[in-house]
Design a protein around this motif. Sequence first.
Motif, mmCIF file in Angstrom:
data_model
loop_
_atom_site.group_PDB
_atom_site.id
_atom_site.type_symbol
_atom_site.label_atom_id
_atom_site.label_comp_id
_atom_site.label_asym_id
_atom_site.label_seq_id
_atom_site.Cartn_x
_atom_site.Cartn_y
_atom_site.Cartn_z
ATOM 1 N N UNK A 102 -22.538 -0.129 -11.238
ATOM 2 C CA UNK A 102 -21.756 -1.246 -10.703
ATOM 3 C C UNK A 102 -22.549 -2.515 -10.465
ATOM 4 N N UNK A 103 -23.729 -2.619 -11.038
ATOM 5 C CA UNK A 103 -24.609 -3.742 -10.693
ATOM 6 C C UNK A 103 -24.103 -5.079 -11.196
ATOM 7 N N UNK A 104 -23.552 -5.118 -12.411
ATOM 8 C CA UNK A 104 -23.020 -6.388 -12.904
ATOM 9 C C UNK A 104 -21.854 -6.846 -12.035
ATOM 10 N N UNK A 105 -20.973 -5.927 -11.699
ATOM 11 C CA UNK A 105 -19.810 -6.308 -10.901
ATOM 12 C C UNK A 105 -20.176 -6.711 -9.480
ATOM 13 N N UNK A 106 -21.143 -6.016 -8.889
ATOM 14 C CA UNK A 106 -21.579 -6.410 -7.548
ATOM 15 C C UNK A 106 -22.156 -7.827 -7.579
ATOM 16 N N UNK A 107 -22.914 -8.137 -8.633
ATOM 17 C CA UNK A 107 -23.462 -9.487 -8.774
ATOM 18 C C UNK A 107 -22.343 -10.516 -8.923
ATOM 19 N N UNK A 122 -13.776 -3.690 -16.210
ATOM 20 C CA UNK A 122 -15.098 -3.073 -16.342
ATOM 21 C C UNK A 122 -14.946 -1.580 -16.588
ATOM 22 N N UNK A 123 -15.958 -0.998 -17.200
ATOM 23 C CA UNK A 123 -16.022 0.444 -17.414
ATOM 24 C C UNK A 123 -17.289 0.954 -16.742
ATOM 25 N N UNK A 124 -17.159 1.986 -15.917
ATOM 26 C CA UNK A 124 -18.297 2.467 -15.120
ATOM 27 C C UNK A 124 -18.757 3.852 -15.567
ATOM 28 N N UNK A 125 -20.064 3.979 -15.748
ATOM 29 C CA UNK A 125 -20.689 5.175 -16.324
ATOM 30 C C UNK A 125 -21.037 6.259 -15.316
ATOM 31 N N UNK A 126 -21.343 5.895 -14.070
ATOM 32 C CA UNK A 126 -21.953 6.865 -13.163
ATOM 33 C C UNK A 126 -21.111 7.151 -11.917
ATOM 34 N N UNK A 127 -21.434 8.307 -11.289
ATOM 35 C CA UNK A 127 -20.797 8.665 -10.018
ATOM 36 C C UNK A 127 -21.075 7.610 -8.968
ATOM 37 N N UNK A 128 -22.330 7.189 -8.865
ATOM 38 C CA UNK A 128 -22.713 6.171 -7.886
ATOM 39 C C UNK A 128 -21.901 4.894 -8.076
ATOM 40 N N UNK A 129 -21.762 4.471 -9.322
ATOM 41 C CA UNK A 129 -21.005 3.266 -9.603
ATOM 42 C C UNK A 129 -19.530 3.404 -9.261
ATOM 43 N N UNK A 130 -18.941 4.554 -9.599
ATOM 44 C CA UNK A 130 -17.529 4.775 -9.263
ATOM 45 C C UNK A 130 -17.323 4.715 -7.754
ATOM 46 N N UNK A 136 -15.176 -1.034 -3.102
ATOM 47 C CA UNK A 136 -14.719 -2.404 -3.281
ATOM 48 C C UNK A 136 -13.194 -2.477 -3.278
ATOM 49 N N UNK A 137 -12.567 -1.497 -3.952
ATOM 50 C CA UNK A 137 -11.099 -1.447 -3.956
ATOM 51 C C UNK A 137 -10.566 -1.225 -2.543
ATOM 52 N N UNK A 141 -11.623 -6.205 -2.195
ATOM 53 C CA UNK A 141 -12.384 -7.283 -2.829
ATOM 54 C C UNK A 141 -12.486 -7.133 -4.346
ATOM 55 N N UNK A 142 -12.070 -5.998 -4.890
ATOM 56 C CA UNK A 142 -12.205 -5.779 -6.328
ATOM 57 C C UNK A 142 -11.319 -6.760 -7.088
ATOM 58 N N UNK A 143 -11.940 -7.493 -8.015
ATOM 59 C CA UNK A 143 -11.233 -8.594 -8.658
ATOM 60 C C UNK A 143 -10.595 -8.280 -9.997
ATOM 61 N N UNK A 144 -10.777 -7.079 -10.533
ATOM 62 C CA UNK A 144 -10.218 -6.724 -11.837
ATOM 63 C C UNK A 144 -10.174 -5.197 -11.965
ATOM 64 N N UNK A 145 -9.428 -4.679 -12.934
ATOM 65 C CA UNK A 145 -9.333 -3.226 -13.102
ATOM 66 C C UNK A 145 -10.649 -2.622 -13.599
ATOM 67 N N UNK A 146 -10.889 -1.384 -13.206
ATOM 68 C CA UNK A 146 -12.107 -0.670 -13.586
ATOM 69 C C UNK A 146 -11.736 0.710 -14.110
#
Length: 390
Positions: A102-107, A122-130, A136-137, A141-146
């Motif tokens: 989630x690093x790009x989205x957090x930035x 965005x598409x997320x690869x990892x458990x941590x990112x999900x 965020x959801x 604050x989440x601004x787009x679908x993931x």
Amino acid sequence: MPVLERIQARFEKERPFAGLMIGMCMHLEMKTAVLGLVFQAGGARIAITGSNPLSTQDDVAASLASSGVNVYAWHGVTDAEHQQNLASVLSHQPDLLIDDGGELSVTVHTSMKELVKKIIGACEETTTGVHRYKAMEKDGVLGYPVMAVNDAYTKFLFDSQHGTGQSALEGVMRATNLLIAGKNVVVAGYGWVGRGISLRAKGLGAKVIVTEVDTIRALEAAMEGYQVMSMNEAAEVGDIFLTATGGRGIISSAHFSKMKDGAILANSGHYDVEIDVKALRKMARATGIARQNVEEFTLDNKRRIYLLAEGRLVNLAAADGHPAEVMDMSFANQALAAEYLVRNRGKLQRKVYPIPMEIDKAIAALWLETHGMSIDSLSDDQKQYLESWR
């Protein structure tokens, strides 16, 4: 990677990403490069950076750059350089994000909010990112679908269990050149990654100890033949420790002081916070490099503890990450999830979505087909029997 090869052939004809910029933050090694070229074949322009300072392979980065990809990555970046590389990828104003943690989205959401409206998803690869995206959801604050690529069956059942299970032990063996058989291997966390590591360690002849915070998972580990105990207990008997929780402070100063002389610490969680490396440095009376990817810490009790790969992902920092056969399925999910976002542009809410089952099953079918395997199908009579309450 025959599944991705099939997808790439279709993308070359249909060009689903024509005119779009895709920003990627992933472990920049060979399999990731293949995914980048699949997106490029589908008409996308690509900007990419690495998601871990030690996992980028410089020859792969150079090759991608020569293929027209905008690359901002090199092995051994500092934290400050990593943040700059994230910003450099986002400076291309991407339409889609392929994220690992989630690093790009957090930035985007913290310091480049003007990009939110442009990003399709965005598409997320990892458990941590999900977990981060769901937080965020939840906070609104989440601004787009993931798309939660990590949670697809053809991802976590194979990538997490079989991929990390094998590559994490491979990282330990490459770094140390020590025998696994006969040793007490402590696995922190019995999620899909922990299951895979435990199974492979057992297969190599280790006596496996599992630590958990979840009663159900602890029960599962016990029923599958592993010792279950707290980390306080395991610290005294473990020879090799592997963390796989996604949390922080799993192995701390209270545990270091109890460990055997020669204990080995490695991490398979996404970030380098599972082992409290700062506390270990503070406790050490002396430090030194024992060999590549192995740092020695001598404590006041004269016992030595060995930390692998700076506490970062051992399977990527000290080995080559997951086998290509596994990443073929994981990255097929990334490719088709990104296509799903584009096809459903403007129709999805600002939330985390599971991978549609039809995509999951299509990837499984492609994998079986490309590996020469066939399965049975239900007859009309069998379907009717299963669907009837009578």
